[in-house]
Design a protein around this motif. Structure first.
Motif, PDB file in Angstrom:
ATOM      1  N   LEU A  62       0.913  -1.152   0.078  1.00  0.00           N
ATOM      2  CA  LEU A  62      -0.157   0.078  -0.028  1.00  0.00           C
ATOM      3  C   LEU A  62       0.842   1.150  -0.010  1.00  0.00           C
ATOM      4  O   LEU A  62       0.779   2.081  -0.728  1.00  0.00           O
ATOM      5  N   LEU A  63       1.844   1.503   0.885  1.00  0.00           N
ATOM      6  CA  LEU A  63       2.741   2.425   0.854  1.00  0.00           C
ATOM      7  C   LEU A  63       3.504   2.730  -0.450  1.00  0.00           C
ATOM      8  O   LEU A  63       3.754   3.734  -0.702  1.00  0.00           O
ATOM      9  N   PHE A  64       3.803   1.393  -0.984  1.00  0.00           N
ATOM     10  CA  PHE A  64       4.491   1.427  -2.377  1.00  0.00           C
ATOM     11  C   PHE A  64       3.771   1.988  -3.552  1.00  0.00           C
ATOM     12  O   PHE A  64       4.330   2.876  -4.410  1.00  0.00           O
ATOM     13  N   PHE A  65       2.341   1.547  -3.218  1.00  0.00           N
ATOM     14  CA  PHE A  65       1.404   2.005  -4.604  1.00  0.00           C
ATOM     15  C   PHE A  65       1.472   3.290  -5.185  1.00  0.00           C
ATOM     16  O   PHE A  65       1.501   3.542  -6.296  1.00  0.00           O
ATOM     17  N   ILE A  66       1.626   4.242  -4.200  1.00  0.00           N
ATOM     18  CA  ILE A  66       1.531   5.668  -4.663  1.00  0.00           C
ATOM     19  C   ILE A  66       2.788   6.214  -3.764  1.00  0.00           C
ATOM     20  O   ILE A  66       2.639   6.332  -2.582  1.00  0.00           O
ATOM     21  N   PRO A  67       3.663   7.001  -4.686  1.00  0.00           N
ATOM     22  CA  PRO A  67       3.665   7.084  -5.895  1.00  0.00           C
ATOM     23  C   PRO A  67       4.518   6.166  -6.822  1.00  0.00           C
ATOM     24  O   PRO A  67       4.526   6.156  -8.154  1.00  0.00           O
ATOM     25  N   VAL A  68       5.290   5.373  -6.063  1.00  0.00           N
ATOM     26  CA  VAL A  68       6.487   4.576  -6.651  1.00  0.00           C
ATOM     27  C   VAL A  68       5.828   3.707  -7.890  1.00  0.00           C
ATOM     28  O   VAL A  68       6.700   3.537  -8.733  1.00  0.00           O
ATOM     29  N   TYR A  69       4.781   2.987  -7.658  1.00  0.00           N
ATOM     30  CA  TYR A  69       4.302   2.128  -8.796  1.00  0.00           C
ATOM     31  C   TYR A  69       4.023   2.841 -10.069  1.00  0.00           C
ATOM     32  O   TYR A  69       4.405   2.401 -11.149  1.00  0.00           O
ATOM     33  N   PHE A  70       3.370   4.167  -9.883  1.00  0.00           N
ATOM     34  CA  PHE A  70       3.481   5.009 -11.287  1.00  0.00           C
ATOM     35  C   PHE A  70       4.359   5.650 -11.852  1.00  0.00           C
ATOM     36  O   PHE A  70       4.732   5.731 -12.952  1.00  0.00           O
ATOM     37  N   THR A  71       5.494   6.205 -10.828  1.00  0.00           N
ATOM     38  CA  THR A  71       6.588   7.031 -11.287  1.00  0.00           C
ATOM     39  C   THR A  71       7.529   6.210 -11.702  1.00  0.00           C
ATOM     40  O   THR A  71       8.377   6.792 -12.515  1.00  0.00           O
ATOM     41  N   THR A  72       7.930   5.025 -11.163  1.00  0.00           N
ATOM     42  CA  THR A  72       9.061   4.191 -11.461  1.00  0.00           C
ATOM     43  C   THR A  72       8.641   2.925 -12.607  1.00  0.00           C
ATOM     44  O   THR A  72       8.953   2.819 -13.447  1.00  0.00           O
ATOM     45  N   ASP A  73       7.805   1.956 -11.893  1.00  0.00           N
ATOM     46  CA  ASP A  73       7.315   0.801 -12.669  1.00  0.00           C
ATOM     47  C   ASP A  73       6.615   1.221 -13.932  1.00  0.00           C
ATOM     48  O   ASP A  73       6.748   0.398 -14.804  1.00  0.00           O
ATOM     49  N   ASN A  74       6.066   2.200 -13.852  1.00  0.00           N
ATOM     50  CA  ASN A  74       5.256   2.511 -14.886  1.00  0.00           C
ATOM     51  C   ASN A  74       5.638   3.739 -15.723  1.00  0.00           C
ATOM     52  O   ASN A  74       5.012   4.416 -16.509  1.00  0.00           O
ATOM     53  N   GLY A  75       6.830   4.161 -15.211  1.00  0.00           N
ATOM     54  CA  GLY A  75       7.316   5.431 -15.756  1.00  0.00           C
ATOM     55  C   GLY A  75       8.910   5.521 -15.946  1.00  0.00           C
ATOM     56  O   GLY A  75       9.193   4.983 -17.191  1.00  0.00           O
ATOM     57  N   HIS A  76       9.616   5.487 -14.987  1.00  0.00           N
ATOM     58  CA  HIS A  76      11.154   5.375 -15.520  1.00  0.00           C
ATOM     59  C   HIS A  76      11.270   4.003 -15.149  1.00  0.00           C
ATOM     60  O   HIS A  76      12.046   3.577 -14.075  1.00  0.00           O
TER      61      HIS A  76
END
Length: 374
Positions: free
Chosen positions: A137-151
């Motif tokens: 849950l803590l990882f989901f926003i924002p890391v999931y979007f900014t790294t796994d699905n971004g950088h």
């Protein structure tokens, strides 16, 4: 009011509900089924995304246009740390070339990258966190979007640092260095994690952590990182991430927003260090890594790219440390910490959706997935 696409909103709600099930269950049994169901959804909605994420257009162009023309000898030289004209890390290029060799479309590559990062990340959380769903849950926003699905390059490198942590615990230097070599092959910024093998052995306690953090806060206005600006700029993730200018422009806001969160991490580390050390295996190791991240955050604070992303390989260990601190405390403290972060993540959900989520095409009007659109 801006929200994330229903696919991500459902995942977010599931994470919150499963985290309550996990934290309030007196047996302390890890909810493996819930974790991997959520992991499957994270892979599908991230890996099969269509033109979503800060770097998606650039990575897609690289996959179809730039990488096929690269001489493999340059990849080989880069892999052996020899002189090479290749600017992108060899690991990312090599995997791209292998997938492209089979004439696979770009969404197959993003799916493979998502499987790689999500599976290894969740496995690491499961092994090291008492509450892995809470950690997710803590990882989901924002890391999931900014790294796994971004950088994506940075995500692949960072997740190898999580894998390397297993060998920090075992004190196996050679396997650790192998993991770090692979991590460096995905993103050069991971070289900053190399000292972690030795940093975890530094003896700390609440008083030392307090003085270290205060010292780094006082150093912040002096911008001492400027003495190493050339080296740090060479490691900066900004070398690709200009695909969505608006997305990147919110790095500044993210840095300011992170001040409060980093302060909360600091308070929890200082207040409950003794209890966590007594009850959580290897807590001292993960704690030291997070303390380094917090100290570096304050030192780099006036440079939003350095503060929010360059030291991210250290600060992401908060997703392990914070749930473990909660698990080491009495029920009232544990549930209080959990409730605080659930409320914070709900608040963060709407802030993220308004800014990065909208600019990164993760909102209902903009998000597309190859499961239902081409």
């Amino acid at each position: 009011m801006v929200i994330l696409h229903p696919a991500f909103t459902v995942i977010f709600v599931l994470l919150i509900l499963a985290s309550f099930w996990e934290v309030y269950d007196q047996t302390l049994e890890k909810k493996k089924i819930a974790l991997w169901i959520i992991g499957f959804l994270l892979v599908i909605f991230g890996g099969l995304r269509n033109y979503a994420g800060a770097d998606y257009p650039i990575y897609r162009t690289m996959y179809y246009v730039s990488f096929p023309s690269i001489d493999l000898s340059e990849v080989w030289n880069k892999m052996l740390l020899k002189k090479s004209t290749l600017e992108i890390e060899w690991g990312y290029v090599l995997i791209s070339r292998i997938v492209f060799f089979f004439n696979a479309p770009f969404y197959i590559f993003t799916l493979i990258a998502s499987i790689f990062t999500i599976s290894l990340r969740l496995t690491s959380l499961y092994k090291n966190s008492i509450y892995p769903v809470f950690s997710t849950l803590l990882f989901f926003i924002p890391v999931y979007f900014t790294t796994d699905n971004g950088h994506m390059r940075q995500a692949m490198g960072m997740v190898m640092c999580f894998v390397a942590y297993q060998f920090i615990k075992k004190r196996n230097l050679w396997y650790y260095l192998l993991c770090m070599y692979i991590a460096f092959g995905f993103h050069k910024s991971t070289v900053l994690f190399l000292p972690a093998f030795w940093l975890v052995k530094i003896p700390l306690n609440s008083n030392k952590i307090f003085y270290l953090i205060i010292f780094c806060v006082l150093l912040s206005p002096f911008h001492i990182y400027n003495f190493f600006s050339g080296f740090l700029e060479s490691l900066s993730p900004q070398d690709v991430s200009n695909g969505f200018t608006g997305y990147v422009s919110y790095e500044d806001k993210a840095s300011t927003f992170m001040d409060g969160l980093i302060t909360v991490y600091s308070i929890l580390l200082i207040a409950f260090d003794k209890q966590a050390c007594q009850k959580i295996y290897y807590y001292e190791y993960m704690r030291n890594i997070l303390v380094v991240g917090i100290c570096c955050y304050f030192i780099f604070r006036d440079n939003p790219v350095f503060a929010t992303r360059l030291v991210g390989v250290y600060t992401t260990f908060s997703y392990i440390v914070i749930p473990n601190i909660a698990a080491s405390l009495s029920d009232s403290y544990k549930r209080g910490i959990h409730m605080f972060f659930v409320c914070f993540m709900i608040f963060y959900y709407f802030v993220f959706a308004q800014y990065q989520g909208n600019a990164g095409s993760f909102t209902p009007e903009r998000y597309k997935n190859y499961l239902w659109s081409n």
